[in-house]
Design a protein around this motif. Structure first.
Motif, PDB file in Angstrom:
ATOM      1  N   ARG A  98     -18.711  -1.478 -10.854  1.00  0.00           N
ATOM      2  CA  ARG A  98     -17.558  -2.164 -11.448  1.00  0.00           C
ATOM      3  C   ARG A  98     -16.239  -1.657 -10.887  1.00  0.00           C
ATOM      4  N   GLN A  99     -16.248  -0.462 -10.303  1.00  0.00           N
ATOM      5  CA  GLN A  99     -15.027   0.074  -9.712  1.00  0.00           C
ATOM      6  C   GLN A  99     -14.930  -0.245  -8.214  1.00  0.00           C
ATOM      7  N   SER A 100     -15.788  -1.087  -7.733  1.00  0.00           N
ATOM      8  CA  SER A 100     -15.820  -1.393  -6.305  1.00  0.00           C
ATOM      9  C   SER A 100     -14.661  -2.304  -5.917  1.00  0.00           C
ATOM     10  N   VAL A 101     -14.285  -2.234  -4.631  1.00  0.00           N
ATOM     11  CA  VAL A 101     -13.228  -3.115  -4.128  1.00  0.00           C
ATOM     12  C   VAL A 101     -13.731  -4.552  -4.015  1.00  0.00           C
ATOM     13  N   LEU A 102     -15.023  -4.749  -4.178  1.00  0.00           N
ATOM     14  CA  LEU A 102     -15.589  -6.096  -4.105  1.00  0.00           C
ATOM     15  C   LEU A 102     -15.461  -6.860  -5.417  1.00  0.00           C
ATOM     16  N   LEU A 103     -15.020  -6.198  -6.473  1.00  0.00           N
ATOM     17  CA  LEU A 103     -14.970  -6.856  -7.777  1.00  0.00           C
ATOM     18  C   LEU A 103     -14.071  -8.096  -7.795  1.00  0.00           C
ATOM     19  N   PRO A 104     -12.880  -8.090  -7.180  1.00  0.00           N
ATOM     20  CA  PRO A 104     -12.076  -9.320  -7.169  1.00  0.00           C
ATOM     21  C   PRO A 104     -12.795 -10.493  -6.498  1.00  0.00           C
ATOM     22  N   SER A 105     -13.472 -10.217  -5.398  1.00  0.00           N
ATOM     23  CA  SER A 105     -14.212 -11.296  -4.728  1.00  0.00           C
ATOM     24  C   SER A 105     -15.355 -11.787  -5.595  1.00  0.00           C
ATOM     25  N   VAL A 106     -16.002 -10.862  -6.306  1.00  0.00           N
ATOM     26  CA  VAL A 106     -17.102 -11.251  -7.187  1.00  0.00           C
ATOM     27  C   VAL A 106     -16.593 -12.130  -8.324  1.00  0.00           C
ATOM     28  N   LEU A 107     -15.494 -11.714  -8.940  1.00  0.00           N
ATOM     29  CA  LEU A 107     -14.949 -12.495 -10.058  1.00  0.00           C
ATOM     30  C   LEU A 107     -14.458 -13.861  -9.595  1.00  0.00           C
ATOM     31  N   GLU A 108     -13.868 -13.889  -8.411  1.00  0.00           N
ATOM     32  CA  GLU A 108     -13.417 -15.184  -7.889  1.00  0.00           C
ATOM     33  C   GLU A 108     -14.596 -16.099  -7.591  1.00  0.00           C
ATOM     34  N   GLY A 109     -15.669 -15.524  -7.054  1.00  0.00           N
ATOM     35  CA  GLY A 109     -16.855 -16.336  -6.804  1.00  0.00           C
ATOM     36  C   GLY A 109     -17.507 -16.826  -8.077  1.00  0.00           C
ATOM     37  N   LEU A 110     -17.566 -15.970  -9.095  1.00  0.00           N
ATOM     38  CA  LEU A 110     -18.118 -16.411 -10.377  1.00  0.00           C
ATOM     39  C   LEU A 110     -17.263 -17.508 -11.002  1.00  0.00           C
ATOM     40  N   ALA A 111     -15.954 -17.408 -10.812  1.00  0.00           N
ATOM     41  CA  ALA A 111     -15.073 -18.447 -11.357  1.00  0.00           C
ATOM     42  C   ALA A 111     -15.311 -19.797 -10.669  1.00  0.00           C
ATOM     43  N   LYS A 112     -15.633 -19.769  -9.385  1.00  0.00           N
ATOM     44  CA  LYS A 112     -15.834 -21.033  -8.669  1.00  0.00           C
ATOM     45  C   LYS A 112     -17.195 -21.641  -8.970  1.00  0.00           C
ATOM     46  N   PHE A 113     -18.228 -20.802  -9.043  1.00  0.00           N
ATOM     47  CA  PHE A 113     -19.587 -21.320  -9.228  1.00  0.00           C
ATOM     48  C   PHE A 113     -20.099 -21.118 -10.642  1.00  0.00           C
ATOM     49  N   SER A 114     -19.195 -20.987 -11.588  1.00  0.00           N
ATOM     50  CA  SER A 114     -19.625 -20.742 -12.967  1.00  0.00           C
ATOM     51  C   SER A 114     -20.392 -21.919 -13.547  1.00  0.00           C
ATOM     52  N   HIS A 115     -20.137 -23.129 -13.075  1.00  0.00           N
ATOM     53  CA  HIS A 115     -20.859 -24.294 -13.597  1.00  0.00           C
ATOM     54  C   HIS A 115     -22.309 -24.336 -13.126  1.00  0.00           C
ATOM     55  N   LEU A 116     -22.672 -23.461 -12.180  1.00  0.00           N
ATOM     56  CA  LEU A 116     -24.041 -23.422 -11.671  1.00  0.00           C
ATOM     57  C   LEU A 116     -24.840 -22.246 -12.227  1.00  0.00           C
ATOM     58  N   ILE A 117     -24.208 -21.434 -13.099  1.00  0.00           N
ATOM     59  CA  ILE A 117     -24.896 -20.262 -13.647  1.00  0.00           C
ATOM     60  C   ILE A 117     -25.898 -20.704 -14.700  1.00  0.00           C
ATOM     61  N   ASN A 118     -27.033 -20.061 -14.698  1.00  0.00           N
ATOM     62  CA  ASN A 118     -28.074 -20.382 -15.663  1.00  0.00           C
ATOM     63  C   ASN A 118     -27.653 -19.936 -17.064  1.00  0.00           C
ATOM     64  N   VAL A 119     -28.057 -20.712 -18.073  1.00  0.00           N
ATOM     65  CA  VAL A 119     -27.668 -20.433 -19.460  1.00  0.00           C
ATOM     66  C   VAL A 119     -28.197 -19.079 -19.930  1.00  0.00           C
ATOM     67  N   GLU A 120     -29.287 -18.620 -19.347  1.00  0.00           N
ATOM     68  CA  GLU A 120     -29.889 -17.367 -19.776  1.00  0.00           C
ATOM     69  C   GLU A 120     -28.963 -16.172 -19.557  1.00  0.00           C
ATOM     70  N   PHE A 121     -28.047 -16.295 -18.598  1.00  0.00           N
ATOM     71  CA  PHE A 121     -27.159 -15.169 -18.279  1.00  0.00           C
ATOM     72  C   PHE A 121     -25.813 -15.236 -19.003  1.00  0.00           C
ATOM     73  N   PHE A 122     -25.569 -16.278 -19.834  1.00  0.00           N
ATOM     74  CA  PHE A 122     -24.240 -16.481 -20.403  1.00  0.00           C
ATOM     75  C   PHE A 122     -23.821 -15.338 -21.331  1.00  0.00           C
ATOM     76  N   ASN A 123     -24.665 -14.956 -22.256  1.00  0.00           N
ATOM     77  CA  ASN A 123     -24.285 -13.922 -23.233  1.00  0.00           C
ATOM     78  C   ASN A 123     -23.946 -12.608 -22.545  1.00  0.00           C
ATOM     79  N   ASP A 124     -24.817 -12.184 -21.635  1.00  0.00           N
ATOM     80  CA  ASP A 124     -24.578 -10.918 -20.946  1.00  0.00           C
ATOM     81  C   ASP A 124     -23.331 -10.984 -20.073  1.00  0.00           C
ATOM     82  N   LEU A 125     -23.140 -12.129 -19.418  1.00  0.00           N
ATOM     83  CA  LEU A 125     -21.990 -12.249 -18.526  1.00  0.00           C
ATOM     84  C   LEU A 125     -20.679 -12.278 -19.290  1.00  0.00           C
ATOM     85  N   ILE A 126     -20.628 -12.984 -20.407  1.00  0.00           N
ATOM     86  CA  ILE A 126     -19.405 -13.023 -21.222  1.00  0.00           C
ATOM     87  C   ILE A 126     -19.080 -11.632 -21.758  1.00  0.00           C
ATOM     88  N   THR A 127     -20.102 -10.885 -22.150  1.00  0.00           N
ATOM     89  CA  THR A 127     -19.890  -9.525 -22.643  1.00  0.00           C
ATOM     90  C   THR A 127     -19.291  -8.632 -21.561  1.00  0.00           C
TER      91      THR A 127
END
Length: 754
Positions: free
Chosen positions: A504-533
């Motif tokens: 979580r302290q990696s310099v890749l975190l901004p790229s990861v968050l930006e990618g999740l923001a773009k492809f969030s509509h393709l994320i499986n429902v099973e991961f929603f609770n953990d990801l929101i947390t």
């Protein structure tokens, strides 16, 4: 009578010539038996006997071929002249059988010719050392050309003299000089006496010759590719230029020329290797020529790629490549050209052979220490993502990137993961294929129960026709593309989730968050609770930058807006944090953050407006108008457009446009971070009056439009160029980053007046 003779019992009639030949043959055979042991060593008595025997035999034959009585003459009656004649003729054994052995002599000539040839070959194979045995310290011999005589090959030898030895030494020196000159044809010699000007001139002339040679070969190949395969090979061989004065420049030119040549002559299909069965089959002349050219083209293309790969490995590996005579700076410059050529070949010849090999070379270079090479490789990967229509190339590149990131323990540069943002994946395969199968089975069962026989036949025909139509419309390709997209996005999310879990302290975190923001509509429902947390913990930790925080909120809002509505998740904390962080935007900050904030507000208004209370709407509308005073014109237009959306979605918010009259009790608290309790309904949008006097004409027009409660037509309405565009589109259209004014500033009028 003639008839009686013809049928007599004596047999067929024999001619006189035949009887004479038979008798001569018998006589010669007798003589051969008598003289076989002595071999031409006759005594006088034997010669006489043979002569008399021969003479008797010859005398026995008459002119008509009948036998004649023998006449035996005593030795006393033979003259001396006759004896001398007989002695000389007796030495030649075949003097009687000359006519018989003519054909045998012809055959003997052929055998002699063969024997002579064998003798010459044997003599050529003999080692010359045996002739040196004749030499002594005082005498030495020269071996001359042999003479061919009756006895065979006769060697010829002549004594050496001092002058001959000097001539031989001079000839050897001349040969060595010629060999050295031939070697120096390809490598330019640089005498020590040349000045710098002369050296520069010589280098320029040599380079001009090489350029002309490269141009001729390239033009010849591009004019007739199938007939100029040898020219293509000659051009590739020039990659090994050895002249140190022009080696680096020539190799660069050859690499770039071959890149353009292969892009021009490569066919639009993948050339596969022939099987053993296909290689044994017979082909027509034209087909055979085409197959041979394709195999030769693939071979030269492979060698070209291997040469560039060797250059790249020589620079990237810690150990210097053996046999490499060029300095490291020259190798690095060659490496840049090689990487550029491979990038262009990957984009242009994505369908051709060795695509995977090129990818395996380019992907590790995305994390190279040289920013130019790294940016070049990352841009190439983005182009591959955008141009790939089938999805197989995209999946191969993503697989290589994910394996590289994992092998390096996620210690890569952020630009590597930023390439995932160029993926054009908008749809993936459904996660419930069994439900579709069950639905089809139910329909078939109902048809069997309720439908008649004619109806069932008709349904079968319709099903068959539908299947054929789907095949004609390339539906199978669409299914395959969905499968590839599903596998690709799973690998991307797997990389993102690993970084969120472990680094979580990696310099890749901004790229990861930006990618999740773009492809969030393709994320499986099973991961929603953990990801929101996880996202809520990151936002509340305070360790993220402002942009990273906005990416977290965009991802959370996208998840809640799409399939997260069925989950029992309270987004109040995300709304609170967004309201508190809006005022961090200003004109001196990166304008990309404004788009993320506008995207969050757009999702809140359009996709989750039923979950937004009136107090929250009042608070966000007032915060947007306050924010518009400290932004650039394009960002100000975006916030004003978002404010207009609030006025349309929540019509009661127009009460903030009335400055004199206020409703409700309490006082507005702008410093309070809770939008539900800041009493925003008790204030007014006085910021619009300031924006009505803005220096940008479109900002003034938009502010006046809002002050009149955003009418759609009539006085105060907006032109179509502003009315039909979203906040993000207005921000992009009026972006001043290129130092252009939109609209352009009018020039001075007549007389110097504006």
């Amino acid at each position: 009578m003639a008839k009686g003779k013809a049928v007599s019992s004596k047999g067929p009639k024999v001619s006189a010539i035949k009887r004479r030949n038979i008798s001569q043959t018998k006589a010669s055979n007798k003589r051969k038996k008598a003289t076989g042991k002595t071999k031409n060593k006759f005594s006088s008595t034997q010669i006489g006997k043979n002569a008399s025997g021969a003479g008797g035999n010859l005398g026995n034959l008459g002119s008509d071929g009948e036998d004649v009585e023998e006449e035996v003459l005593p030795d006393d009656m033979v003259d001396d002249d006759h004896m001398e004649y007989l002695e000389t003729m007796g030495q030649n054994i075949s003097f009687v059988t000359d006519t018989i052995d003519e054909k045998k002599e012809e055959r003997g000539d052929k055998k002699r010719r063969k024997n002579d040839e064998d003798e010459v070959a044997d003599y050529e194979e003999l080692p010359r050392k045996q002739f040196r045995q004749m030499e002594t310290e005082d005498r030495k011999y020269l071996h001359l050309l042999p003479i061919k005589g009756e006895r065979g090959i006769i060697p010829q030898v002549m004594e050496k003299t001092e002058s001959d030895e000097e001539d031989i030494i001079e000839q050897g020196e001349e040969k060595e000089e010629l060999v050295e000159k031939k070697r120096e044809v390809n490598v330019t010699t640089l005498p020590e006496t040349l000045s710098e000007v002369e050296l520069f001139k010589l280098k320029k002339e040599t380079l001009a010759r090489r350029k002309m040679q490269i141009a001729k070969l390239a033009i010849r190949v591009m004019d007739s590719p199938q007939e100029a395969l040898s020219s293509l090979k000659a051009l590739r061989v020039m990659l090994n230029e050895e002249d140190r004065q022009v080696a680096v420049t020539v190799r660069k030119l050859v690499m770039l020329s071959l890149c353009e040549v292969f892009k021009d002559i490569a066919p639009g299909y993948h050339i596969r290797t022939r099987t053993d069965k296909e290689m044994q089959q017979k082909m027509k002349k034209d087909v055979k020529q085409l197959v041979e050219w394709e195999e030769g083209l693939v071979r030269q293309y492979q060698l070209y790629l291997q040469h560039m790969e060797d250059i790249i490995k020589a620079c990237t590996s810690k150990k210097k490549a053996q046999g490499n005579k060029l300095p490291m700076k020259a190798l690095q410059s060659l490496m840049e050209v090689a990487v550029k050529c491979m990038c262009e070949l990957l984009v242009s010849l994505m369908h051709f052979n060795f695509r995977t090999n090129i990818m395996s070379v380019i992907v590790p270079l995305m994390d190279h220490s040289n920013p130019d090479i790294a940016d070049m490789c990352c841009d190439t990967v983005k182009k591959v993502f955008k141009q790939d229509r089938q999805g197989d190339s995209t999946m191969e590149v993503v697989k290589l990137i994910t394996s590289m990131v994992k092998s390096k323990a996620f210690s890569v540069q952020p630009r590597v993961l930023e390439t995932f943002l160029a993926l054009k994946i908008k749809e993936i395969k459904s996660k419930d294929p069994e439900k579709e199968v069950d639905k089809k089975m139910k329909e078939k069962k109902e048809m069997l129960k309720k439908g008649s026989r004619a109806q069932r036949k008709r349904a079968k025909r319709e099903e068959k026709l539908t299947r054929e139509l789907l095949e004609a419309e390339a539906t199978e390709n669409q299914k395959r593309k969905l499968d590839l997209n599903t596998q690709t996005i799973e690998m991307v999310f797997l990389t993102y989730f690993r970084i969120l879990k472990k680094n979580r302290q990696s310099v890749l975190l901004p790229s990861v968050l930006e990618g999740l923001a773009k492809f969030s509509h393709l994320i499986n429902v099973e991961f929603f609770n953990d990801l929101i947390t996880v996202l809520r913990e990151l936002v509340e930790s305070g360790s993220l930058s402002y942009r990273e925080t906005l990416h977290c909120m965009v991802t959370a809002f996208q998840i809640l807006a799409n399939q997260g509505g069925v989950l029992n998740i309270d987004p109040l904390r995300f709304y609170t944090h967004l309201y508190a962080s809006l005022l961090h935007l200003h004109a001196g900050q990166d304008t990309d953050d404004t788009t993320n904030a506008l995207e969050c507000i757009d999702i809140m208004l359009n996709k989750r407006r039923k979950q937004v209370s009136m107090q929250r709407a009042f608070a966000f509308l007032k915060r947007l108008c306050s924010l518009s005073l400290q932004l650039l014109p394009n960002s100000t237009l975006g916030t004003l457009a978002a404010s207009r959306d609030f006025l349309k979605v929540f019509p009661k918010t127009d009460m903030l446009l009335q400055i004199e009259e206020t409703q409700g009790g309490g006082m507005y608290l702008p410093e309070l971070q809770e939008p539900e309790h800041c009493n925003a309904h008790t204030t007014a949008l006085w910021e619009l009056h300031h924006l009505n006097r803005h220096y940008h004409p479109h900002v003034r027009r938009y502010a006046a439009h809002l002050l009149r409660k955003a009418p759609s037509e009539g006085a105060g309405s907006l032109p179509p160029s502003l009315d039909r565009k979203s906040p993000s589109q207005l921000w992009q259209e009026f972006d001043p980053s290129e130092m252009n004014f939109n609209p352009s500033i009018p020039g001075p009028g007549k007389g110097g007046k504006n």
